[in-house]
Design an enzyme around this catalytic site. Structure first.
Site: not given
Length: 139
Positions: A16, A21
């Site tokens: 990933e 974020e």
């Protein structure tokens, strides 16, 4: 981004790549993270970094990632703030020799984002994305 082999390898074996974020309770910090079998937050071996961005919610910013055969660089507004260098050819450490697909999501809650609770008075809320571009370097 997640490996297209997620059905076979599972998470985090598929790899990933978190290009950007953002956690609402830490409003001027943007994060980049990678997750593999060897390196992930569940095992306490996470690889990632963060950068302060003044009021990132007030204007558009450019979040970028450059994926090379031996490293992955992460940027905000052309400032590189995290590099993950390929530690070995072991798939547990570098599953990024396989294709990945892009996910764009607004996650609310969870173990990280919901750690300090959710302010329901903020809803409904809007999530704006100006554009997404993908480039492939010619060899």
């Amino acid at each position: 981004m997640l490996g297209t082999n997620i059905k076979d390898a599972g998470w985090p074996g598929c790899g990933e790549l978190d290009i950007m974020e953002y956690v609402g309770y830490d409003q001027e910090v943007v994060h980049a993270n990678i997750h593999t079998t060897a390196f992930n937050h569940m095992a306490g071996t996470n690889k990632g970094d963060s950068i302060k961005v003044k009021k990132p919610y007030d204007q558009f910013h450019i979040y970028a990632m450059e994926w090379h055969k031996d490293k992955i660089d992460f940027f905000v507004d052309n400032e590189k703030y995290f590099t993950f260098e390929k530690p070995s050819d072991k798939v547990e450490e570098w599953p990024f020799n396989k294709p990945q697909f892009l996910i764009i999501n607004l996650a609310i809650g969870g173990n990280w984002g919901g750690k300090q609770g959710i302010d329901d008075s903020l809803f409904p809320h809007r999530y704006y994305i100006d554009y997404i571009r993908y480039y492939k370097k010619n060899n």
